[in-house]
Scaffold this motif. Sequence first.
Motif: not given
Length: 539
Positions: A218-235
């Motif tokens: 979320n590029d609008r995040y008010w806090g410390e932004a994630p270092a990764f661009d994406r998070l892929l959660v495999k089922v």
Amino acid sequence: MQSRMTPAAVLSGGLMLGALAFGAAVLPVATAAAAAAAETTLTYSWPRNGGALNPHLYSPNEMTAQSLVYEPLLKYRADGTLEPWLATAWEVSPDGRVYTFTLREGVTFSDGVPFDAAAVKANFDAVLANLERHRWLELAAQIERTEVIDPRTFRLTLKGAYYPTLYDLALVRPFRFLSPAAIPAGGSTAEGIVAPIGTGPWRLVEARLGEFDLYARNDRYWGEAPAFDRLLVKVIPDTNARAVAFETGGIDLIYGGDSQISANTFARLQARGDLWTGISAPQATRALAINSGRAPTDDLAVRQAISHAVDKRAIVASVLHDLEPVAETLFAPNVPYADIGLPPHAFDPARAAALLEAAGWIAPKPGAIREKNGLPLRLELCFVGNEPQEKAIAEIIQAQLRVVGIDAALVGEEKSAFQARQKDGSFGMIFNATWGAPYEPHSFVASMRMPSHADYQAQSGLPMKADLDARISAVLVSVDEAERQALYTDILTTLHQQAVYLPISYLTSVAVARPTIENVTFGATRNEIPLHTIRPAAR
């Protein structure tokens, strides 16, 4: 234009049908994978899709997924205190009824809509429009009025004092915040939401049933932004398949409890030496409830004997590979109000036998099952049949009880039948677990008054049950800290002395990370995984 996520748009299990995109085009699997590969991507796994991600509803919405997207007014810390989050300050009236929150400036939802007092009120009102669904949570039933004082000030007025209010506001659900633009016309989210849009560090961009959930930073995040661009959660439903995926490079991280990785697999990966591994502080309690309302465990001496006959250290060492500390009390000492110095029920088979002898439970011959008035000392020990860890623990307990003359008949059933036993009290002993922070102690203790819980059934035969319930009700509305501690001390001491629980271990989370990532940390609760803090490893 985004379509509303109604029951017609989801499967009966609550997962998104086919592929639904939010803020991004729906891509074929290969295209989505290629797009993710072009950016930095953290790959994780979970047994199920995250669901519709309605912040105001429960299963099949996954709490870990909800916490990626939605945030609370206050956040629970590992030391049991609360820290400012979307609210930077709050005041509580002397009578404990009025809570006034100052909201953080500069926060927007991922769709750009401002987070303000009007948005907070809209979310509270959406929850209250579905009040019957939330009556399990005392706070929902206690709310009398919600008010916008000004854009940065929100006021909550309760019907009466309810001290756990701030803790309940730190829960993963239902009091977290959805963009007002994603709340359906009419103001209720009971039948669905327009799209899962929160203020959190991640936003869901694609989901494929049984395959994966894909999040973007979320590029609008008010806090410390994630270092990764994406998070892929495999089922990946199976723990063994998850371990294979990890070892072959299919996922970067395994994180969680029994549903994520078995104790023996964790021990094996830990022994490799080339991986980062970690174990969290206690987060809940693995226990068995012992039924005081049903013979023969209606006899206090039998319950006390059980507590002395079971060697918890042997269970933790052999089944849990020492990944969980031995539990001597219902709540771990790091739970607020629970560190009261209760003496442990030490493993002592001789004492267990003496208690039974004194209560008239006599073995007709050495090594035989004890009897009293012609009735054998026999009980049912119930567990979920397809849970190998519960089965292994149950078998050890069965053997240890047999040593002191107690016959424990093992009953392994599918989960719905097991849950029915918890609700109707048709058990002698049954696997149970506390809820973890920030539900402890108040929410878990409050549930003890509800007949649909194993805890109520286990306590139903106690001669002081009515008084115990009255003390629980009193502690929830206490405004004096000393009085509150005294009430909790009394409640927990009574439960301990009456031996209606057999604590086994304090549940922990474990993590195994590949060398390609770093800064893996544990959340303060079992249901919040701080994936946004993880970084690509420095090279």
